[in-house]
Each structure stands twice: as C-alpha cells, then as structure tokens.
Motif scaffolding. Sequence first.
Motif, PDB file in Angstrom:
ATOM      1  N   VAL A  21       0.852  -1.192   0.000  1.00  0.00           N
ATOM      2  CA  VAL A  21       0.000   0.000   0.000  1.00  0.00           C
ATOM      3  C   VAL A  21       0.887   1.241   0.000  1.00  0.00           C
ATOM      4  N   LYS A  22       0.699   2.065  -0.995  1.00  0.00           N
ATOM      5  CA  LYS A  22       1.475   3.300  -1.104  1.00  0.00           C
ATOM      6  C   LYS A  22       0.530   4.500  -1.052  1.00  0.00           C
ATOM      7  N   ILE A  23       0.821   5.431  -0.171  1.00  0.00           N
ATOM      8  CA  ILE A  23       0.031   6.661  -0.066  1.00  0.00           C
ATOM      9  C   ILE A  23       0.883   7.817  -0.573  1.00  0.00           C
ATOM     10  N   GLU A  24       0.438   8.425  -1.646  1.00  0.00           N
ATOM     11  CA  GLU A  24       1.145   9.578  -2.218  1.00  0.00           C
ATOM     12  C   GLU A  24       0.464  10.845  -1.715  1.00  0.00           C
ATOM     13  N   VAL A  25       1.228  11.700  -1.039  1.00  0.00           N
ATOM     14  CA  VAL A  25       0.673  12.893  -0.408  1.00  0.00           C
ATOM     15  C   VAL A  25       0.902  14.131  -1.272  1.00  0.00           C
ATOM     16  N   PHE A  26      -0.176  14.882  -1.497  1.00  0.00           N
ATOM     17  CA  PHE A  26      -0.110  16.099  -2.310  1.00  0.00           C
ATOM     18  C   PHE A  26      -0.549  17.297  -1.474  1.00  0.00           C
ATOM     19  N   HIS A  27       0.339  18.274  -1.328  1.00  0.00           N
ATOM     20  CA  HIS A  27       0.028  19.469  -0.542  1.00  0.00           C
ATOM     21  C   HIS A  27      -0.517  20.589  -1.435  1.00  0.00           C
ATOM     22  N   SER A  28      -0.969  21.657  -0.805  1.00  0.00           N
ATOM     23  CA  SER A  28      -1.416  22.867  -1.506  1.00  0.00           C
ATOM     24  C   SER A  28      -2.485  22.607  -2.567  1.00  0.00           C
ATOM     25  N   ALA A  29      -3.341  21.634  -2.310  1.00  0.00           N
ATOM     26  CA  ALA A  29      -4.440  21.294  -3.233  1.00  0.00           C
ATOM     27  C   ALA A  29      -3.937  20.973  -4.637  1.00  0.00           C
ATOM     28  N   GLN A  30      -2.807  20.276  -4.719  1.00  0.00           N
ATOM     29  CA  GLN A  30      -2.229  19.946  -6.025  1.00  0.00           C
ATOM     30  C   GLN A  30      -3.129  19.049  -6.862  1.00  0.00           C
ATOM     31  N   LEU A  31      -3.966  18.262  -6.221  1.00  0.00           N
ATOM     32  CA  LEU A  31      -4.878  17.394  -6.969  1.00  0.00           C
ATOM     33  C   LEU A  31      -6.177  18.096  -7.340  1.00  0.00           C
ATOM     34  N   GLY A  32      -6.414  19.269  -6.732  1.00  0.00           N
ATOM     35  CA  GLY A  32      -7.633  20.011  -7.020  1.00  0.00           C
ATOM     36  C   GLY A  32      -8.264  20.550  -5.749  1.00  0.00           C
ATOM     37  N   VAL A  33      -9.321  21.332  -5.912  1.00  0.00           N
ATOM     38  CA  VAL A  33      -9.999  21.917  -4.756  1.00  0.00           C
ATOM     39  C   VAL A  33     -10.732  20.819  -4.003  1.00  0.00           C
ATOM     40  N   GLU A  34     -10.942  21.051  -2.735  1.00  0.00           N
ATOM     41  CA  GLU A  34     -11.493  20.037  -1.844  1.00  0.00           C
ATOM     42  C   GLU A  34     -12.837  19.487  -2.316  1.00  0.00           C
ATOM     43  N   GLU A  35     -13.735  20.371  -2.723  1.00  0.00           N
ATOM     44  CA  GLU A  35     -15.064  19.934  -3.130  1.00  0.00           C
ATOM     45  C   GLU A  35     -14.998  18.960  -4.314  1.00  0.00           C
ATOM     46  N   ASP A  36     -14.092  19.212  -5.266  1.00  0.00           N
ATOM     47  CA  ASP A  36     -13.946  18.317  -6.418  1.00  0.00           C
ATOM     48  C   ASP A  36     -13.407  16.953  -5.999  1.00  0.00           C
TER      49      ASP A  36
ATOM     50  N   GLY B 180     -21.671  36.695  15.242  1.00  0.00           N
ATOM     51  CA  GLY B 180     -21.851  38.121  14.960  1.00  0.00           C
ATOM     52  C   GLY B 180     -21.349  38.641  13.637  1.00  0.00           C
ATOM     53  N   ALA B 181     -20.627  37.819  12.864  1.00  0.00           N
ATOM     54  CA  ALA B 181     -20.049  38.287  11.593  1.00  0.00           C
ATOM     55  C   ALA B 181     -20.859  37.795  10.396  1.00  0.00           C
ATOM     56  N   GLN B 182     -20.523  38.312   9.237  1.00  0.00           N
ATOM     57  CA  GLN B 182     -21.132  37.857   7.984  1.00  0.00           C
ATOM     58  C   GLN B 182     -20.159  36.893   7.317  1.00  0.00           C
ATOM     59  N   PRO B 183     -20.499  35.606   7.214  1.00  0.00           N
ATOM     60  CA  PRO B 183     -19.581  34.639   6.610  1.00  0.00           C
ATOM     61  C   PRO B 183     -19.474  34.806   5.094  1.00  0.00           C
ATOM     62  N   VAL B 184     -18.264  34.650   4.584  1.00  0.00           N
ATOM     63  CA  VAL B 184     -18.024  34.728   3.142  1.00  0.00           C
ATOM     64  C   VAL B 184     -17.220  33.500   2.737  1.00  0.00           C
ATOM     65  N   ALA B 185     -17.750  32.693   1.824  1.00  0.00           N
ATOM     66  CA  ALA B 185     -17.061  31.478   1.382  1.00  0.00           C
ATOM     67  C   ALA B 185     -15.991  31.817   0.348  1.00  0.00           C
ATOM     68  N   ILE B 186     -14.748  31.580   0.711  1.00  0.00           N
ATOM     69  CA  ILE B 186     -13.617  31.860  -0.164  1.00  0.00           C
ATOM     70  C   ILE B 186     -12.633  30.702  -0.058  1.00  0.00           C
ATOM     71  N   ALA B 187     -12.074  30.260  -1.177  1.00  0.00           N
ATOM     72  CA  ALA B 187     -11.122  29.150  -1.173  1.00  0.00           C
ATOM     73  C   ALA B 187      -9.915  29.482  -0.296  1.00  0.00           C
ATOM     74  N   PHE B 188      -9.370  28.462   0.350  1.00  0.00           N
ATOM     75  CA  PHE B 188      -8.263  28.644   1.283  1.00  0.00           C
ATOM     76  C   PHE B 188      -7.094  29.405   0.648  1.00  0.00           C
ATOM     77  N   GLY B 189      -6.746  29.027  -0.578  1.00  0.00           N
ATOM     78  CA  GLY B 189      -5.598  29.646  -1.239  1.00  0.00           C
ATOM     79  C   GLY B 189      -5.823  31.067  -1.708  1.00  0.00           C
ATOM     80  N   GLU B 190      -7.067  31.563  -1.575  1.00  0.00           N
ATOM     81  CA  GLU B 190      -7.386  32.911  -2.051  1.00  0.00           C
ATOM     82  C   GLU B 190      -7.619  33.913  -0.920  1.00  0.00           C
TER      83      GLU B 190
END
Length: 333
Positions: free
Chosen positions: A56-71, A191-201
């Motif tokens: 079993v080999k687990i290849e780790v990709f940082h910084s969303a190299q495989l794509g955004v989380e939702e995808d 108390g704040a207004q939430p705004v959905a923005i990608a982590f890298g942005e």
Amino acid sequence: MRKLLVLTIVAIVVSTLLAAPKYVLRFNHVLAATEPYHEAFLKWAKAVEERTNGDVKIEVFHSAQLGVEEDILEQIRAGAPVGQNTDSARMGMYVPPIGVMNIAYFIDFMGAKTPEEVIQALQKVKESPSMKKWLDELENKYGFKVLSFFWVQGYRHFFTNKPVRQPADLSGLRIRTPPSPAWQESIRALGAQPVAIAFGEIYTAIQTKACDGAELTYANVYNGSLYEVVKYASETGHILLINFEVVSAKWFRSLPPEYQKIIEEECDKAGIEVSMKIMTELSEQFKQKCIEKGIIVISDVDKAAFMEAAKQAYIKLGIMDALQQLIKEVRGE
C-alpha cells in the motif's frame, strides 16, 4: 548474448512488477508543505508502506495539487482511489449531525480544556453510539470512509484589522469561512457575515477588501503571510479544528482487512502525535512568529458571551439535539 540481454530485461520487468505497490492512494490536502500536517501525512504514508511491505502506497499532495477540496470529495464519492483532509462541517453537508463537531465551541461543550482532555474527548466521541451511527450512514449511503478524526489543527481565532472582544464587535464584518453550512452558521451566530472563499485565495481576498478578515489558526496565518494584510488576532478560540481523513468506502473495502486496519491505526497514531505537538508546542511558536511580524494579540475576549451566542448555530442547523446527545454520551450528563 542476445538471449542473455532478453533474460536480463525480463528479470528487470519481473522485479519491477513485484516491487510495485498493489494499492495506491493519492491523498490531497490544501495546506502548505511547511505546515506540520504535511510532515504528519508523510509519516503516516511511510508507516503504512512499511507495515504492508510496500503493498500500500500513499502519495501525499500538498497545496491542493490534486484540485480543490469539493472536487476531490466528489471523486471520492465516485469511488476513485483518492483521499482528502477535510472536516466534520463538510461531512455534515451529507449527514447533518456529524457537522456538530465543527460548530463553534463544540470541544468546550464536551468539557475538554487541556490537550490531553481533547484527545480523550475525541476517543469518547468515536466510541459513542450516535457517532458510530452517523459514520455508518456516511459510509454506506454517501461513500465516504472516515479513517480518523484525531487530527486537531489548533484553535481558530479571528484575524481582522480591528480588535474583537465580544460578538457585537463582529457586526458588519465579512469573515472568510469554508463553504459549509455548519461553519457559516457558526460565524454568523458569533456576529459576523460569513463569506465562502477558497483557502488559497484568502490573502488576495483580504487585500482587495473582498472580505474583512478570516478565522484561522496562527499556523495558517504565518504560513500564508496573512500578517501582511491583517493587524489583530482576537483569541476567541471559537473552533478547535477537528479534521477528518476521508477516502472512498468502495476503494477501502477493496483492501485486505489487515491492510484496512493498518491504514486506520497509523492514521490515528500520526494524527494524535501531530495534534499533541500542535496543541502543546507549535501553536505558541506560530503565535510568537506572528507577533514578531506585527500581529497584535487581543486576549481579553468575553468567551462566555461568544459561547452563549454560538448556541444559535446549533439551533439554526437543527442539531442542538445532536449536541445534547453527545454531551450525554461523552460526559454522562
């Protein structure tokens, strides 16, 4: 001579095939390679490879190299051999009660204060009848296999350009949050207004005034150089970020039972190790690094007021019963 060459090539091919892993998992996370989690994921991968003799080999990709989380999550649902570092809030989009773990002050409501108590509380949550039921539904109905949720990324605070000491101070502020109902309702309740923005942005969003700040850990702020665009760290500690390591249930079931056990055991082990290190050592180090970069820490926040305000998120999401049930199962109250 030619026969010898052919035999040599055949031997190399056979040797390569024998050495190749039987199962490969491509694991994605959005954090930078400098974050403690990345090293922990690599340790997990190495331990699994060693214990399965390379099968079993687990290849780790940082910084969303495989794509955004939702995808990636959609690929996982489809049965692809990929994994994602996510959280209960996003899993709560499928099985709502699970989202309770990432709503504001959940771990406080579980009665955990010290790092050791946090891990103990998570173990009790894992063993609770309610959580077992929710995880089974997540796996069997939606195709997500949760390997571990012993990955604590540290307490999240508000990082803005004005000090925040009580819920009223967040009024009118647009705060970046992940795009999940549990998370967004938590920030709205505080108390704040939430705004959905990608982590890298996040950096660009604050810089261009698309939002007024973010709620993150000190490590996130330092590694993302966000100290360049925000001035204050208001230590609300509103969310102890509990991460879920998720893979495809279909892929996981294709593994031999002994390999399934190894992957889960080593995932828990690596998670607890890095979580304790973050909570007992690294959080303070990153805090000091942020201070050195000019961040002003606001520590005199009214936590009681924030905790009371947070209850509205549980009510709004219809999972106050889930919280109370876990409190009963974990704390015996």
